[in-house]
Motif scaffolding. Structure first.
Motif, PDB file in Angstrom:
ATOM      1  N   GLU A 127       7.716  26.062  16.920  1.00 27.26           N
ATOM      2  CA  GLU A 127       7.541  24.615  17.047  1.00 27.26           C
ATOM      3  C   GLU A 127       6.099  24.125  17.009  1.00 27.26           C
ATOM      4  OE1 GLU A 127       9.037  23.420  20.858  1.00 27.26           O
ATOM      5  OE2 GLU A 127       7.378  24.379  21.962  1.00 27.26           O
ATOM      6  N   ARG A 128       5.100  24.980  17.196  1.00 23.99           N
ATOM      7  CA  ARG A 128       3.743  24.449  17.377  1.00 23.99           C
ATOM      8  C   ARG A 128       2.680  25.473  16.990  1.00 23.99           C
ATOM      9  NH1 ARG A 128       5.576  26.393  22.232  1.00 23.99           N
ATOM     10  NH2 ARG A 128       4.131  27.710  23.436  1.00 23.99           N
ATOM     11  N   PHE A 129       1.476  24.939  16.804  1.00 19.69           N
ATOM     12  CA  PHE A 129       0.286  25.764  16.693  1.00 19.69           C
ATOM     13  C   PHE A 129      -0.585  25.524  17.915  1.00 19.69           C
ATOM     14  CE2 PHE A 129       1.321  25.996  12.143  1.00 19.69           C
ATOM     15  CZ  PHE A 129       1.150  27.355  11.950  1.00 19.69           C
ATOM     16  N   GLN A 183      -2.173  19.778  17.906  1.00 25.30           N
ATOM     17  CA  GLN A 183      -1.243  18.828  17.286  1.00 25.30           C
ATOM     18  C   GLN A 183      -1.604  18.569  15.828  1.00 25.30           C
ATOM     19  OE1 GLN A 183      -2.887  18.436  20.198  1.00 25.30           O
ATOM     20  NE2 GLN A 183      -1.702  17.263  21.705  1.00 25.30           N
ATOM     21  N   GLY A 184      -2.903  18.502  15.527  1.00 28.46           N
ATOM     22  CA  GLY A 184      -3.322  18.211  14.161  1.00 28.46           C
ATOM     23  C   GLY A 184      -2.857  19.261  13.173  1.00 28.46           C
ATOM     24  N   LEU A 185      -3.048  20.537  13.488  1.00 28.21           N
ATOM     25  CA  LEU A 185      -2.608  21.612  12.609  1.00 28.21           C
ATOM     26  C   LEU A 185      -1.085  21.643  12.518  1.00 28.21           C
ATOM     27  CD1 LEU A 185      -3.069  24.040  10.826  1.00 28.21           C
ATOM     28  CD2 LEU A 185      -3.380  25.448  12.884  1.00 28.21           C
ATOM     29  N   THR A 186      -0.413  21.357  13.616  1.00 23.70           N
ATOM     30  CA  THR A 186       1.047  21.319  13.597  1.00 23.70           C
ATOM     31  C   THR A 186       1.544  20.244  12.635  1.00 23.70           C
ATOM     32  OG1 THR A 186       1.105  22.079  15.906  1.00 23.70           O
ATOM     33  CG2 THR A 186       3.116  21.126  15.021  1.00 23.70           C
ATOM     34  N   LEU A 187       0.875  19.083  12.610  1.00 23.56           N
ATOM     35  CA  LEU A 187       1.261  18.032  11.668  1.00 23.56           C
ATOM     36  C   LEU A 187       0.941  18.445  10.228  1.00 23.56           C
ATOM     37  CD1 LEU A 187       0.219  14.781  13.554  1.00 23.56           C
ATOM     38  CD2 LEU A 187       2.505  15.761  13.289  1.00 23.56           C
ATOM     39  N   ASP A 188      -0.145  19.194  10.027  1.00 24.73           N
ATOM     40  CA  ASP A 188      -0.437  19.712   8.690  1.00 24.73           C
ATOM     41  C   ASP A 188       0.718  20.594   8.207  1.00 24.73           C
ATOM     42  OD1 ASP A 188      -2.911  18.462   8.450  1.00 24.73           O
ATOM     43  OD2 ASP A 188      -4.010  20.148   9.304  1.00 24.73           O
ATOM     44  N   ALA A 189       1.297  21.356   9.125  1.00 28.87           N
ATOM     45  CA  ALA A 189       2.442  22.197   8.773  1.00 28.87           C
ATOM     46  C   ALA A 189       3.655  21.340   8.412  1.00 28.87           C
ATOM     47  CB  ALA A 189       2.777  23.137   9.930  1.00 28.87           C
ATOM     48  N   VAL A 190       3.859  20.247   9.139  1.00 34.39           N
ATOM     49  CA  VAL A 190       4.959  19.330   8.822  1.00 34.39           C
ATOM     50  C   VAL A 190       4.822  18.815   7.395  1.00 34.39           C
ATOM     51  CG1 VAL A 190       5.988  17.082   9.373  1.00 34.39           C
ATOM     52  CG2 VAL A 190       5.382  18.657  11.220  1.00 34.39           C
ATOM     53  N   PHE A 191       3.612  18.443   7.008  1.00 33.52           N
ATOM     54  CA  PHE A 191       3.369  17.976   5.636  1.00 33.52           C
ATOM     55  C   PHE A 191       3.618  19.104   4.634  1.00 33.52           C
ATOM     56  CE2 PHE A 191       0.143  14.984   7.737  1.00 33.52           C
ATOM     57  CZ  PHE A 191       1.030  13.922   7.757  1.00 33.52           C
ATOM     58  N   ALA A 192       3.182  20.313   4.970  1.00 29.26           N
ATOM     59  CA  ALA A 192       3.342  21.445   4.053  1.00 29.26           C
ATOM     60  C   ALA A 192       4.816  21.762   3.821  1.00 29.26           C
ATOM     61  CB  ALA A 192       2.622  22.673   4.611  1.00 29.26           C
ATOM     62  N   PHE A 193       5.617  21.750   4.879  1.00 25.28           N
ATOM     63  CA  PHE A 193       7.045  22.035   4.721  1.00 25.28           C
ATOM     64  C   PHE A 193       7.712  20.976   3.836  1.00 25.28           C
ATOM     65  CE2 PHE A 193       6.678  23.825   9.295  1.00 25.28           C
ATOM     66  CZ  PHE A 193       6.115  24.995   8.816  1.00 25.28           C
TER      67      PHE A 193
END
Length: 347
Positions: free
Chosen positions: A54-56, A68-78
């Protein structure tokens, strides 16, 4: 007969080159059958790195803090790769948890951070959610509340104002998806920061305007979304002018890397610069970990092509996926993305 054979060879060569530039370029023949394209393989590796799925986190002095910022980058990547949708849903649910959300955005009164607010709003929109009601918080209203008369979105904080080109660009991209659209002053302010060479700086109002690859890649996408094609074209022209002979891009640190190249490649394809995008994509492909490496690393994208560094690879991979697909933030959507984290089937 000789001429005919030569033409056939040339046609075969051209077809091979075009095939190498398509989005579905596999890591290997076996990888395409089981793990899909390069973006899918990279997104699959990224999903498997999430803590508890769920998170980084970032570790400082032995203590893990939420990233949170890197986690949102992952959301965009997926979303751009069209895979790991279940991981994307879990990651966004974690970021929007009140304690995690407010630690990132601020409390909404004494503290409001423009970049974080805009980036989260965009991620919610990409996943088909309502940014005006994120656990009872209206991110769009909060974002508009911190726009200054000049058009700039500024932080409200006792610690100072950390807003920059990224903050403004994410704000423009998020507001572009709303019914009332982007305030003209917001787009005009961003366009007004352009340096004489056509690029955009991270921070405005510096003694010397210094164009930055990452900031320019973000700005041109925002300006295209805000219907300012001339300002975007200037930035795209600057990006093409600073592209390395190997297709890569370097930021202020001076070394070509996956992070800067990923953002630049995304902007180039979104801005209809296909040849420059193809060269940048080829550079990213060279950084992707293939079947000769440890199985746990298959699909990851290394930061700069040196010894594989697992601490920088998640952010490098997240931004590289954006460049490998070339889907701009303004068009990004998780609609139709499938679940699961693809694993290349290397032999």
């Amino acid at each position: 007969m000789v001429v005919r054979r030569s033409r056939h060879r040339l046609l075969a060569l051209l077809c091979g080159v075009l095939a190498a530039l398509t989005l579905g370029t596999p890591m290997a023949a076996a990888a395409e059958r089981a793990g899909g394209s390069r973006p899918e393989a990279a997104a699959g590796w990224l999903a498997r790195q999430l803590v508890d799925g769920e998170r980084f986190e970032v570790v400082f002095d032995g203590v893990a803090y939420p990233d949170q910022g890197l986690t949102l980058d992952a959301v965009f990547a997926f979303a751009t790769a069209g895979v790991a949708d279940d991981y994307g849903a879990g990651a966004l649910a974690w970021v929007t948890r009140p304690d995690i959300r407010d630690g990132y955005l601020g409390d909404g009164t004494t503290e409001v951070y423009a970049g974080a607010t805009a980036k989260l709003a965009l991620a919610v929109q990409v996943r088909g959610g309502d940014p005006t009601d994120v656990g009872g918080v209206d991110l769009i209203a909060r974002l508009r509340s911190i726009q200054s008369p000049s058009g700039r979105f500024t932080d409200r904080s006792a610690f100072g104002d950390f807003s920059n080109a990224f903050s403004q660009s994410f704000a423009v991209l998020a507001l572009d998806r709303t019914a009332t659209g982007v305030p003209s002053t917001a787009a005009a302010w961003l366009a007004g920061t352009r340096c004489p060479d056509g690029g955009y700086p991270v921070l405005p109002d510096q003694p010397v305007c210094t164009s930055d690859v990452d900031a320019t890649a973000m700005a041109v996408q925002a300006l295209r979304a805000a219907d300012r094609p001339a300002d975007a074209a200037a930035g795209l022209g600057w990006l093409v002018s600073v592209q390395g002979t190997d297709g890569g891009f370097a930021n202020a640190a001076g070394a070509p890397n996956a992070n800067s190249t990923g953002l630049a490649a995304q902007a180039l394809r979104d801005g209809r610069r296909p040849l420059a995008w193809a060269r940048a994509r080829a550079f990213l492909a060279e950084l992707q970990v293939g079947c000769a490496s440890a199985p746990a690393d298959w699909g990851a994208v290394d930061f700069d092509g040196g010894a594989f560094d697992p601490t920088t690879a998640p952010r490098a991979t997240a931004q590289a996926v954006l460049g490998l697909t070339g889907i701009g933030y303004a068009r990004l959507s998780a609609a139709g993305a499938g679940p699961g984290a693809p694993v290349p089937a290397c032999r």
